[in-house]
Design a protein around this motif. Sequence first.
Motif, short mmCIF file in Angstrom:
data_model
loop_
_atom_site.label_atom_id
_atom_site.label_comp_id
_atom_site.label_asym_id
_atom_site.label_seq_id
_atom_site.Cartn_x
_atom_site.Cartn_y
_atom_site.Cartn_z
N GLY A 85 42.74 -23.85 -38.03
CA GLY A 85 42.16 -22.53 -37.86
C GLY A 85 41.55 -22.33 -36.49
N GLU A 86 40.88 -23.35 -36.00
CA GLU A 86 40.28 -23.25 -34.67
C GLU A 86 41.35 -23.10 -33.59
OE1 GLU A 86 37.21 -25.79 -31.82
OE2 GLU A 86 37.27 -26.17 -33.98
N ALA A 87 42.43 -23.87 -33.71
CA ALA A 87 43.52 -23.77 -32.74
C ALA A 87 44.16 -22.39 -32.78
CB ALA A 87 44.57 -24.85 -33.01
N ALA A 88 44.29 -21.82 -33.99
CA ALA A 88 44.87 -20.47 -34.12
C ALA A 88 43.96 -19.43 -33.48
CB ALA A 88 45.10 -20.14 -35.59
N GLY A 89 42.65 -19.55 -33.70
CA GLY A 89 41.72 -18.63 -33.09
C GLY A 89 41.75 -18.70 -31.58
N GLU A 90 41.78 -19.92 -31.06
CA GLU A 90 41.84 -20.09 -29.60
C GLU A 90 43.15 -19.53 -29.04
OE1 GLU A 90 39.79 -21.04 -27.36
OE2 GLU A 90 38.19 -22.15 -28.36
N LEU A 91 44.24 -19.70 -29.78
CA LEU A 91 45.52 -19.19 -29.31
C LEU A 91 45.54 -17.66 -29.29
CD1 LEU A 91 48.39 -19.66 -28.35
CD2 LEU A 91 49.10 -19.88 -30.75
N ALA A 92 45.00 -17.04 -30.33
CA ALA A 92 44.94 -15.58 -30.36
C ALA A 92 44.10 -15.05 -29.20
CB ALA A 92 44.36 -15.10 -31.69
N ALA A 93 42.97 -15.70 -28.92
CA ALA A 93 42.12 -15.29 -27.80
C ALA A 93 42.85 -15.47 -26.47
CB ALA A 93 40.82 -16.10 -27.81
N PHE A 94 43.56 -16.57 -26.32
CA PHE A 94 44.30 -16.85 -25.09
C PHE A 94 45.38 -15.79 -24.87
CE2 PHE A 94 47.78 -18.98 -22.77
CZ PHE A 94 47.10 -19.44 -21.65
N CYS A 95 46.10 -15.44 -25.94
CA CYS A 95 47.15 -14.43 -25.82
C CYS A 95 46.57 -13.07 -25.45
CB CYS A 95 47.92 -14.33 -27.14
SG CYS A 95 48.98 -15.75 -27.51
N LEU A 96 45.45 -12.70 -26.05
CA LEU A 96 44.84 -11.42 -25.73
C LEU A 96 44.30 -11.41 -24.30
CD1 LEU A 96 42.94 -10.73 -29.08
CD2 LEU A 96 44.91 -9.47 -28.18
N ASP A 97 43.77 -12.52 -23.85
CA ASP A 97 43.24 -12.60 -22.49
C ASP A 97 44.33 -12.37 -21.45
OD1 ASP A 97 40.73 -13.12 -23.44
OD2 ASP A 97 40.77 -15.28 -23.04
N HIS A 98 45.55 -12.84 -21.76
CA HIS A 98 46.63 -12.81 -20.77
C HIS A 98 47.75 -11.84 -21.13
CE1 HIS A 98 44.92 -16.25 -18.60
NE2 HIS A 98 44.70 -16.79 -19.78
N GLY A 99 47.58 -11.07 -22.20
CA GLY A 99 48.62 -10.12 -22.59
C GLY A 99 49.93 -10.78 -22.97
N LEU A 100 49.84 -11.87 -23.75
CA LEU A 100 51.03 -12.66 -24.08
C LEU A 100 51.30 -12.64 -25.58
CD1 LEU A 100 50.14 -15.80 -21.93
CD2 LEU A 100 51.94 -14.14 -21.39
N ARG A 101 52.55 -12.92 -25.94
CA ARG A 101 52.90 -13.22 -27.31
C ARG A 101 52.80 -14.72 -27.53
NH1 ARG A 101 57.81 -12.88 -27.95
NH2 ARG A 101 58.54 -12.24 -25.89
N SER A 102 52.53 -15.14 -28.73
CA SER A 102 52.38 -16.58 -29.00
C SER A 102 53.67 -17.33 -28.71
CB SER A 102 51.95 -16.80 -30.46
OG SER A 102 52.89 -16.21 -31.36
N GLN A 103 54.82 -16.69 -28.94
CA GLN A 103 56.09 -17.35 -28.65
C GLN A 103 56.25 -17.64 -27.16
OE1 GLN A 103 55.70 -14.70 -30.57
NE2 GLN A 103 56.71 -15.02 -32.55
N GLN A 104 55.71 -16.77 -26.30
CA GLN A 104 55.77 -17.02 -24.86
C GLN A 104 54.96 -18.25 -24.48
OE1 GLN A 104 54.52 -12.78 -24.07
NE2 GLN A 104 55.94 -13.02 -22.34
N VAL A 105 53.79 -18.40 -25.10
CA VAL A 105 52.95 -19.55 -24.79
C VAL A 105 53.64 -20.84 -25.21
CG1 VAL A 105 50.71 -20.65 -25.21
CG2 VAL A 105 50.86 -18.15 -25.06
N ALA A 106 54.19 -20.85 -26.40
CA ALA A 106 54.76 -22.08 -26.96
C ALA A 106 56.02 -22.54 -26.24
CB ALA A 106 55.07 -21.89 -28.44
N THR A 107 56.65 -21.67 -25.47
CA THR A 107 57.92 -22.04 -24.81
C THR A 107 57.78 -22.14 -23.29
OG1 THR A 107 58.54 -19.68 -24.81
CG2 THR A 107 59.35 -21.05 -26.63
N ASP A 108 56.55 -22.07 -22.77
CA ASP A 108 56.32 -22.15 -21.33
C ASP A 108 55.39 -23.33 -21.06
OD1 ASP A 108 55.15 -21.85 -18.72
OD2 ASP A 108 55.80 -19.75 -18.71
#
Length: 418
Positions: A370-393
């Motif tokens: 849950g903590e990792a998911a929350g951090e990922l959602a915040a990271f995506c919102l901070d940078h205007g990204l989709r989670s799939q973009q983060v996981a493949t870069d």
Amino acid sequence: MGAEVAVVGGGLGGVAAALALLQRGRRVVLTEEYAWLGGQLTSQAAAPDEHSWAEQLGGTARYRNLREKISQGRGRVGKPCHEPRVAEAAITELLAPYRSSGRLTVLQPAEPVAAEMSGAAVRAVTVRNPLTEAETEITAGFFVDATEAGDLLPLTGTAYAVGAEARSEHGEPSAPEVADPADVQPIAWCFGFDHVDGDHTIERPRDYDLWRSFELPFEDGFAVGDVVLANWPQLGYVGGSAIDFESRPAHFAAAKAQARAYFYWLQTEAPRPDGGHGWPGLRLRGDLVGTDDGFAQAPYIRESRRIKALTTIREQDLSGKARGDAGFAVPLGALIPVVTQNLLPAGKNIGTTHITSDAYRPHPVEWNIGEAAGELAAFCLDHGLRSQQVATDPELIHQYQTRLAEAGVELHRPEIAR
């Protein structure tokens, strides 16, 4: 109602996700079906399930902070065994500043009943108060599915797996030849009790003979301490899966009836060392679990729907026999749906198989997810990204992992000397 992130489900994974998001400055709506936040640690009355090195490794800084707020016990399952009400108070304290500031809104009781999509993105989720039938539509930039059974997955059309996969799907050595969607770990309805002088035998359940016919054995080595939270194999309900919405109420009721019948058996028929039968001094303790009858507010659900993820954690990834001495870290791809763009799992609904899912339901693991998911959602919102973009870069993965490490999340479990 609008928020930057909606966390649907207030179990351990949901609380961890919300806390991570709030500490990143985000506005959050958190929903929960039952009276207490904390899920298996509170409303489900499942004693903390931790490994023996929990104080030194395997947990996050935020999880250790929660543990420090919970008085240490002497339980047989783990060191921090405690009354569920204590954990509920600790979680309330952790979230109180954010509720007071208005950055956290908690809808309780509330269960998800519908979702609206915009292409591959979730636009809104509707939750319903089961007591008043009032509905609330929640709009958000990101949604976190922290429900116990992955309830947002079918509502949003997110691809998921349920039950046992066939061996051919992931090549798991122990998987069956033919898939079995009905092969889901049993739910259990836990309860709290103690032992005092006198006769505290409950009324004989009307369906006692039915459950008695299963001949559930008394556990060898059973001992009654000051307080017992019962979460035993005998409580495992095998009458059907509680994952499907339509059949869930009936299976929940049957699981609780089985638990009540077992407690009555303990009071009246369980063999005693002196040759007698029954322990009438056993007394249900509703004050410990927040109910009138001593049974938990909610059932303990061991297995959830699981997202079809960019990476699926297989038996070969966890089995020491299969991987030898090679270390293993949970891949970010296990948190990323293949298609749905702004929905993240925050518990047992990550990309595992039926065989590996069991490793992801202990208390600290659910919190970590849950903590990792929350951090990922915040990271995506901070940078205007989709989670799939983060996981493949690789560079974005590095940036995200850096944030996790700074927040006190261990990225790799250190080797333990044996």
